[in-house]
Design a protein around this motif. Structure first.
Motif, PDB file in Angstrom:
ATOM      1  N   VAL A  62      25.522  77.515  71.159  1.00  0.00           N
ATOM      2  CA  VAL A  62      26.437  77.789  72.323  1.00  0.00           C
ATOM      3  C   VAL A  62      27.692  78.124  72.201  1.00  0.00           C
ATOM      4  CG1 VAL A  62      27.069  75.392  72.174  1.00  0.00           C
ATOM      5  CG2 VAL A  62      26.606  76.236  74.542  1.00  0.00           C
TER       6      VAL A  62
ATOM      7  N   GLN B  69      33.182  80.072  77.004  1.00  0.00           N
ATOM      8  CA  GLN B  69      34.577  80.799  77.625  1.00  0.00           C
ATOM      9  C   GLN B  69      35.142  80.272  78.975  1.00  0.00           C
ATOM     10  OE1 GLN B  69      33.079  84.968  78.096  1.00  0.00           O
ATOM     11  NE2 GLN B  69      33.901  85.212  75.879  1.00  0.00           N
TER      12      GLN B  69
ATOM     13  N   ARG C  75      31.881  79.620  81.518  1.00  0.00           N
ATOM     14  CA  ARG C  75      30.758  80.072  81.028  1.00  0.00           C
ATOM     15  C   ARG C  75      30.062  79.906  79.819  1.00  0.00           C
ATOM     16  NH1 ARG C  75      27.125  83.054  84.174  1.00  0.00           N
ATOM     17  NH2 ARG C  75      26.234  84.836  83.154  1.00  0.00           N
ATOM     18  N   LEU C  76      29.028  79.484  79.794  1.00  0.00           N
ATOM     19  CA  LEU C  76      28.162  79.334  78.571  1.00  0.00           C
ATOM     20  C   LEU C  76      27.289  80.369  78.243  1.00  0.00           C
ATOM     21  CD1 LEU C  76      27.131  75.743  79.508  1.00  0.00           C
ATOM     22  CD2 LEU C  76      29.034  76.404  78.267  1.00  0.00           C
ATOM     23  N   THR C  77      27.401  80.722  76.731  1.00  0.00           N
ATOM     24  CA  THR C  77      26.122  81.469  76.236  1.00  0.00           C
ATOM     25  C   THR C  77      25.318  80.938  75.402  1.00  0.00           C
ATOM     26  OG1 THR C  77      27.833  83.271  76.608  1.00  0.00           O
ATOM     27  CG2 THR C  77      26.057  84.038  75.265  1.00  0.00           C
ATOM     28  N   VAL C  78      24.053  80.930  75.447  1.00  0.00           N
ATOM     29  CA  VAL C  78      23.356  80.213  74.575  1.00  0.00           C
ATOM     30  C   VAL C  78      22.253  81.216  73.766  1.00  0.00           C
ATOM     31  CG1 VAL C  78      23.425  78.044  75.687  1.00  0.00           C
ATOM     32  CG2 VAL C  78      21.647  79.662  76.526  1.00  0.00           C
ATOM     33  N   HIS C  79      21.968  80.838  72.884  1.00  0.00           N
ATOM     34  CA  HIS C  79      21.031  81.499  71.993  1.00  0.00           C
ATOM     35  C   HIS C  79      19.920  80.683  71.173  1.00  0.00           C
ATOM     36  CE1 HIS C  79      23.079  85.415  72.191  1.00  0.00           C
ATOM     37  NE2 HIS C  79      24.445  84.672  71.888  1.00  0.00           N
TER      38      HIS C  79
ATOM     39  N   VAL D 177      24.378  77.762  83.202  1.00  0.00           N
ATOM     40  CA  VAL D 177      25.458  78.358  82.167  1.00  0.00           C
ATOM     41  C   VAL D 177      26.892  78.474  82.773  1.00  0.00           C
ATOM     42  CG1 VAL D 177      23.680  79.511  80.902  1.00  0.00           C
ATOM     43  CG2 VAL D 177      24.852  81.061  82.863  1.00  0.00           C
ATOM     44  N   ASP D 178      26.930  78.303  84.291  1.00  0.00           N
ATOM     45  CA  ASP D 178      28.331  78.408  84.814  1.00  0.00           C
ATOM     46  C   ASP D 178      28.598  76.976  85.323  1.00  0.00           C
ATOM     47  OD1 ASP D 178      28.886  81.236  84.750  1.00  0.00           O
ATOM     48  OD2 ASP D 178      27.147  81.522  86.079  1.00  0.00           O
TER      49      ASP D 178
ATOM     50  N   GLU E 269      38.584  80.506  71.765  1.00  0.00           N
ATOM     51  CA  GLU E 269      37.031  79.839  71.764  1.00  0.00           C
ATOM     52  C   GLU E 269      36.898  79.380  70.197  1.00  0.00           C
ATOM     53  OE1 GLU E 269      32.743  81.721  72.049  1.00  0.00           O
ATOM     54  OE2 GLU E 269      34.338  82.475  73.769  1.00  0.00           O
TER      55      GLU E 269
ATOM     56  N   GLU F 134      33.678  77.832  67.399  1.00  0.00           N
ATOM     57  CA  GLU F 134      32.189  77.487  67.501  1.00  0.00           C
ATOM     58  C   GLU F 134      32.155  76.486  66.299  1.00  0.00           C
ATOM     59  OE1 GLU F 134      29.118  80.079  68.101  1.00  0.00           O
ATOM     60  OE2 GLU F 134      30.394  81.721  68.682  1.00  0.00           O
TER      61      GLU F 134
END
Length: 174
Positions: free
Chosen positions: A65, A68, A80-84, A119-120, A172, A174
């Protein structure tokens, strides 16, 4: 031994000892604080601040995850999330850990804000007093265990600075 013989042996043992050994899908709810029985990862003794156990998975297949956080025109914040390797579970999902699936919990300075299935997220300015703050997104399995790699929770943190007359998003991690 084949899986069918193993399953039959387990059923026979269960019948001899008076029934279920606690492997049903609703078992996590019935037992309260215990985590679900799942072939996904290894549940560790380590817990987060709220007492939820870490579920250790291999780094190659681990979910990821990133977060931002940007100020919006009204002094509020948009996260706003970005997941993989991760799918957000819909409301009503059974409390069983499945590989790469669950929810995101959002924290502000270590204090739980909300559980996300999208994700928002819109963070109201009234929750962010003047100063620099840490917004953290952490991944959880549906049985409420924390996805972890090398004994550390899978999470991402963004620093934001609220000044009252205009705000800035810093970085940001991680």
């Amino acid at each position: 031994m084949s899986w069918t013989r193993g399953l039959l042996a387990e059923l026979a043992v269960g019948a001899l000892f008076g029934g279920s050994a606690g492997c049903g899908p609703g078992d996590a709810r019935e037992r309260g604080s215990e985590v679900s029985v799942s072939p996904v990862g290894k549940v560790l003794d380590d817990t987060d601040e709220e007492g939820r156990h870490y579920r250790e998975v291999d780094e190659k297949s681990a979910p990821q995850v990133a977060i931002q956080v940007q100020p919006d025109p009204g002094d509020d914040w948009d996260a706003r999330l970005t997941v993989h390797n991760f799918r957000l579970s819909p409301d009503g999902t059974r409390p069983v850990a499945e590989a790469g699936r669950g929810v995101v919990r959002l924290y502000l300075d270590g204090r739980a804000l909300t559980r996300l299935r999208v994700v928002d997220y819109h963070l109201p300015a009234r929750l962010v007093p003047r100063g620099t703050h840490h917004v953290t997104s952490r991944l959880y399995a549906d049985d409420r265990t924390v996805w972890a790699v090398h004994g550390k929770p899978v999470e991402s943190t963004a620093d934001i600075t609220a000044s009252g007359a205009g705000t800035t998003a810093n970085r940001e991690e991680e």
